[in-house]
Write an enzyme that holds these catalytic residues in place. Structure first.
Site, mmCIF file in Angstrom:
data_model
loop_
_atom_site.group_PDB
_atom_site.id
_atom_site.type_symbol
_atom_site.label_atom_id
_atom_site.label_comp_id
_atom_site.label_asym_id
_atom_site.label_seq_id
_atom_site.Cartn_x
_atom_site.Cartn_y
_atom_site.Cartn_z
ATOM 1 N N SER A 1 0.791 -1.235 0.000
ATOM 2 C CA SER A 1 0.000 0.000 0.000
ATOM 3 C C SER A 1 0.820 1.279 0.000
ATOM 4 O O SER A 1 0.237 2.372 -0.027
ATOM 5 C CB SER A 1 -0.964 0.008 1.196
ATOM 6 O OG SER A 1 -2.018 -0.891 0.981
ATOM 7 N N LYS B 1 -0.092 3.724 -2.628
ATOM 8 C CA LYS B 1 -1.146 4.731 -2.507
ATOM 9 C C LYS B 1 -0.614 6.154 -2.359
ATOM 10 O O LYS B 1 -1.363 7.120 -2.546
ATOM 11 C CB LYS B 1 -2.064 4.370 -1.332
ATOM 12 C CG LYS B 1 -2.833 3.061 -1.536
ATOM 13 C CD LYS B 1 -3.776 2.791 -0.372
ATOM 14 C CE LYS B 1 -4.658 1.569 -0.626
ATOM 15 N NZ LYS B 1 -3.969 0.305 -0.363
ATOM 16 N N SER C 1 -6.179 3.118 4.351
ATOM 17 C CA SER C 1 -5.566 2.314 3.278
ATOM 18 C C SER C 1 -6.610 1.517 2.516
ATOM 19 O O SER C 1 -6.390 0.356 2.130
ATOM 20 C CB SER C 1 -4.495 1.372 3.847
ATOM 21 O OG SER C 1 -3.551 1.030 2.862
ATOM 22 N N LYS D 1 3.110 6.345 5.485
ATOM 23 C CA LYS D 1 2.224 5.321 4.926
ATOM 24 C C LYS D 1 2.747 3.944 5.285
ATOM 25 O O LYS D 1 3.955 3.696 5.289
ATOM 26 C CB LYS D 1 2.135 5.457 3.404
ATOM 27 C CG LYS D 1 1.096 4.556 2.772
ATOM 28 C CD LYS D 1 -0.312 5.029 3.089
ATOM 29 C CE LYS D 1 -1.374 4.013 2.699
ATOM 30 N NZ LYS D 1 -1.420 2.843 3.644
#
Length: 332
Positions: A110, A113, A167, A283
């Site tokens: 992720s 992202k 997420s 993140k």
């Protein structure tokens, strides 16, 4: 000069000069010496003055970037044996404080992202209202979802919180389709942006980071992408947020509530950064192929910024423990 005849106004101006040149040549002036010979590099020369006025400084691509050519692991107290790749950069001084396998191609999970958010902010409008289609129906086991259903409507601003805090893979798909016109075109924009940033060891196949064979990046490329995303005020705002709540509508107009809490365990208080270091945000990412990944923006006691990335740590606890060790390098 009887052999030279001027028949036009322009030539009448030029011919005296030409005649003088012939005369000087006949007198052997090519062998003469002068007290002040012409030098185009002289500070007072017309050539030098004009060229300086018209010149523009050429800035190198990496002028304000950290550059990694190999491993930088001077401090033996940092043990990254349980992580495949890691980097730590001092942004103000463009200094590499630590680097292990910075250019190794790995699954980003992720952390993808961050690029999704960057492209959305570059090409979209945070106030635009987006409608979810069937692309939000993600059935992969273990995929994190925000509960978005086909027909739901929310703003890009709201979706960014679902994307970066929670997420949500469904949020990623909705953003991609609405901003890019199609998920496929949005992914093309992601890859285009990566190349423009110099992230040449990166290739995206989707906007969420669920494992696909040709979906990969590197710790260094993620630094380039994260560093660019940090130029957007909204991105900074979202990654620093601990929790978020907002209302949006379903296909019938009924109100639904989006509740998102950060997956960053530093912000949630589960882990503590070294003394005098503040984790601003970042993140997280986890898949079976990528294992545990973490990317952070942190500041030292004087407010100076640092970016750190760890990829493919064995477990979630490992990635946080190793990140603490990495951030401790800021003080050394």
């Amino acid at each position: 000069m009887s052999g030279v005849k001027c028949t036009s106004r322009r030539l009448k101006i030029f011919c005296p000069l030409l005649a003088a040149m012939f005369a000087l040549g006949a007198a052997g002036c090519g062998q003469a010496t002068y007290d002040m010979p012409y030098d185009p590099d002289a500070a007072v020369s017309g050539f030098n003055v004009i060229s300086r006025q018209n010149s523009k400084a050429a800035h190198t691509f990496a002028e304000n970037l950290c550059v990694v050519t190999g491993d930088v692991m001077d401090d033996e107290t940092v043990d990254m044996t349980n992580a495949e790749a890691a980097v730590l950069f001092d942004l103000n001084n463009c200094q590499v404080l630590y680097a292990k396998n910075a250019h190794e191609k790995l699954h980003p999970a992720s952390l993808t992202k961050v690029m999704t958010a960057l492209v959305a902010l570059k090409y979209g409008n945070i106030d635009q209202v987006m409608t979810a289609s069937n692309v939000v129906n993600i059935t992969e086991a273990g995929a994190t979802l925000s509960g978005i259903k086909p027909g739901d409507t929310m703003t890009l601003n709201q979706a960014l919180y679902a994307l970066l805090l929670q997420s949500g893979n469904d949020a990623a798909m909705m953003i991609a389709e609405n901003v890019g016109g199609s998920v496929e075109h949005f992914v093309e924009l992601m890859n285009q942006e990566a190349l423009e940033l110099g992230a040449t060891n990166t290739h995206f196949m989707n906007p969420h980071g669920l494992t696909q064979e040709e979906h990969y990046t590197t710790a260094y490329d993620l630094y380039l992408i994260f560093n660019e995303a940090l130029k957007y005020e909204k991105f900074n705002e979202v990654i620093q947020t601990n929790s978020y709540e907002a209302t949006y509508s379903d296909s019938t107009g009924a109100v639904k509530t989006l509740r998102a809490q950060t997956s960053n365990l530093f912000l949630r208080g589960n882990y503590k950064a070294p003394d005098n270091i503040t984790v601003i945000g970042g993140k997280t990412g986890t898949t079976n192929a990528a294992r545990s990944c973490l990317m952070l923006l942190s500041r030292d006691a004087g407010g100076a910024p640092y970016i750190s990335v760890i990829l493919k740590a064995e477990t979630r606890d490992t990635v946080y423990e190793k990140m603490i060790d990495l951030l401790d390098e800021i003080q050394n």
